[in-house]
Write a protein that holds these residues in place. Structure first.
Motif, PDB file in Angstrom:
ATOM      1  N   GLN A   1       1.405   6.995  14.688  1.00  0.00           N
ATOM      2  CA  GLN A   1       0.480   6.239  15.514  1.00  0.00           C
ATOM      3  C   GLN A   1       0.439   4.768  15.135  1.00  0.00           C
ATOM      4  N   GLN A   2       0.616   4.462  13.851  1.00  0.00           N
ATOM      5  CA  GLN A   2       0.533   3.080  13.400  1.00  0.00           C
ATOM      6  C   GLN A   2       1.850   2.327  13.561  1.00  0.00           C
ATOM      7  N   ASN A   3       2.951   2.962  13.173  1.00  0.00           N
ATOM      8  CA  ASN A   3       4.233   2.258  13.140  1.00  0.00           C
ATOM      9  C   ASN A   3       5.253   2.761  14.155  1.00  0.00           C
ATOM     10  N   GLY A   4       5.004   3.892  14.774  1.00  0.00           N
ATOM     11  CA  GLY A   4       5.961   4.427  15.726  1.00  0.00           C
ATOM     12  C   GLY A   4       7.106   5.167  15.050  1.00  0.00           C
ATOM     13  N   LEU A   5       8.084   5.531  15.848  1.00  0.00           N
ATOM     14  CA  LEU A   5       9.234   6.263  15.332  1.00  0.00           C
ATOM     15  C   LEU A   5      10.107   5.367  14.458  1.00  0.00           C
ATOM     16  N   PRO A   6      10.576   5.877  13.343  1.00  0.00           N
ATOM     17  CA  PRO A   6      11.517   5.087  12.536  1.00  0.00           C
ATOM     18  C   PRO A   6      12.886   5.071  13.210  1.00  0.00           C
ATOM     19  N   PRO A   7      13.750   4.151  12.806  1.00  0.00           N
ATOM     20  CA  PRO A   7      15.072   4.086  13.429  1.00  0.00           C
ATOM     21  C   PRO A   7      15.830   5.408  13.307  1.00  0.00           C
ATOM     22  N   GLY A   8      16.571   5.722  14.337  1.00  0.00           N
ATOM     23  CA  GLY A   8      17.355   6.954  14.333  1.00  0.00           C
ATOM     24  C   GLY A   8      17.774   7.367  15.732  1.00  0.00           C
ATOM     25  N   GLN A   9      18.499   8.512  15.803  1.00  0.00           N
ATOM     26  CA  GLN A   9      18.915   9.114  17.070  1.00  0.00           C
ATOM     27  C   GLN A   9      17.971  10.277  17.370  1.00  0.00           C
ATOM     28  N   TYR A  10      17.427  10.300  18.593  1.00  0.00           N
ATOM     29  CA  TYR A  10      16.425  11.300  18.958  1.00  0.00           C
ATOM     30  C   TYR A  10      16.821  12.005  20.253  1.00  0.00           C
ATOM     31  N   GLN A  11      16.222  13.190  20.435  1.00  0.00           N
ATOM     32  CA  GLN A  11      16.289  13.888  21.706  1.00  0.00           C
ATOM     33  C   GLN A  11      15.054  14.772  21.851  1.00  0.00           C
TER      34      GLN A  11
END
Length: 428
Positions: free
Chosen positions: A123-133
């Motif tokens: 909620q504070q920083n969002g998703l960290p870098p990476g590949q998502y699905q």
């Protein structure tokens, strides 16, 4: 070897098709760019397109099971206890497209379980870098899944990329600041790949102890820091007299923390720049080194002033008129006690004498004029005045010699006329 790989892929594909055919429902998921760091932002049907195909022509209420996973160990999935059964499958409807209100409950933080990251950090920083699905399955009221698992029901991979944190510009690391009155301009760069108009920057300063490592000082710094100030969009802060006073001779470490509003692009190192430091050492009269200049020695030679005449200046022309004039007024006229002595070209002095008639046996005046004594008619006039004329006439303007000469000639003519009149009076 190549043939073996092809055969293996063919077997896997057949197994997958067989598994898909064993489920009465299939799900197609597509995530639409731009891709946001906010994991809870994908609840929109405009961001996550979902189509449920009811190939088995089921007639029942079902729930969705969401899994949001990345290649960096981050995983979000629907709680087992959350089964809203808000989706309706009908045999006469071959496909269903969930709306935004249908998808929204599955992306709420309270209905998700997170691994590899906390809900608060998301909620504070969002998703960290990476590949998502994003993968979605359909399940019945008894918990049975009626659609296939990964890779079925999974979206395309999408990337969340991080950008470099701000680069510090001024003051330079290790700089010694010697100018200014508690005034320093702190400046830094905008991280590449972000929206500058949505950026927030926080300047943080801590005071360094003697020989203390700046990075260690930030890790061990207390709250509040020596200075902590935030600005929006701008990439500089003026440290001024209203801020905490800097102490001469002390060193300070500083860092800038960047954070983007929307789309909340991830910034490496949590948006924190490197740590720099500077020493505050303003120039004062106490630490100015004066040059040692020996005093001048007295001169052994005597310099005598010299005067070089200006050849362009001509000598002054001086005309002098001297003489003694004895005269008397008629008895009907009054004597002269004072003459105007403030003439432009010279001075006339007068002397009041006794009213007793004066007889001059050999008076003389200039201009070759002589008298043999006063006539009898003037002996009883009652007033006799003797005066001498001594006039020096000088040229005034050295740059216009002709004008000076004209003035001299004019005055000389007036004097000559005066003498002639006097001579005429003496002979009358």
């Amino acid at each position: 070897m190549k043939k073996t790989i092809i055969n293996f892929m063919f077997i896997v594909l057949n197994i997958a098709v067989a598994m898909a055919q064993s489920f009465p429902v299939s799900v197609n998921v597509a995530v639409v760019p731009p891709y946001e760091r906010d994991a809870f932002f994908y609840n929109s049907a405009m961001k996550t397109n979902v189509i449920i195909i009811n190939a088995g022509m089921l007639n029942e209420d079902v729930s969705l099971f969401l899994e949001f996973k990345g290649d960096n160990g981050v995983n979000l999935r629907t709680r087992e206890s959350f089964t809203p059964f808000n989706m309706v499958l009908q045999s006469d409807t071959p496909s269903v497209t969930p709306t935004e209100s249908d998808l929204e409950p599955y992306f709420q933080a309270g209905n998700l379980v997170a691994t590899g990251i906390s809900i608060n950090e998301l909620q504070q920083n969002g998703l960290p870098p990476g590949q998502y699905q994003i993968c979605i399955r359909v399940r019945r009221a008894n918990g049975e899944f009626v659609s296939g698992e990964d890779p079925f029901g999974c979206s395309n991979y999408f990337s969340i990329n991080a950008v470099e944190p701000p680069q510090l510009i001024n003051p330079i690391c290790g700089d010694e600041i010697t100018t200014g009155n508690n005034n320093i301009v702190f400046s830094w760069t905008t991280p590449p790949g972000v929206f500058p108009t949505t950026m927030e920057y926080t300047l943080k300063m801590v005071e360094l102890l003697p020989n203390q490592d700046p990075n260690q000082a930030f890790l061990s710094s207390t709250v509040p820091a020596f200075l902590e100030r935030s600005v929006f969009t701008q990439t500089s802060i003026l440290y001024g007299p209203t801020d905490p006073p800097l102490e001469a001779g002390k060193s300070y470490a500083w860092q800038v923390i960047a954070k983007e509003g929307e789309p909340n692009t991830p910034i490496l190192n949590g948006g924190k720049s490197e740590v720099c430091w500077f020493t505050w050492k303003p120039t004062t009269l106490d630490n100015i080194t004066l040059l040692n200049i020996p005093p001048d020695k007295p001169s052994t030679t005597t310099n005598k002033p010299t005067f070089t005449p200006d050849g362009s200046v001509k000598p002054l022309h001086v005309n002098t008129f001297k003489g003694k004039i004895v005269y008397a007024f008629r008895s009907t006229e009054s004597g002269i006690n004072k003459l105007d002595t403030n003439t432009k070209y010279g001075a006339i002095s007068t002397t009041q004498v006794s009213a007793t008639p004066i007889f001059s046996t050999n008076p003389s005046v200039s201009g070759n004029t002589t008298a043999q004594g006063l006539p009898n008619a003037l002996q009883s006039s009652g007033v006799t005045e003797v005066f001498s004329v001594n006039t020096a006439i000088a040229a005034i303007n050295k740059s216009n010699q002709e004008k000076k000469q004209d003035k001299l000639n004019h005055y000389g003519l007036k004097c000559h006329r005066f003498l002639k009149q006097t001579e005429s009076l003496l002979h009358s």
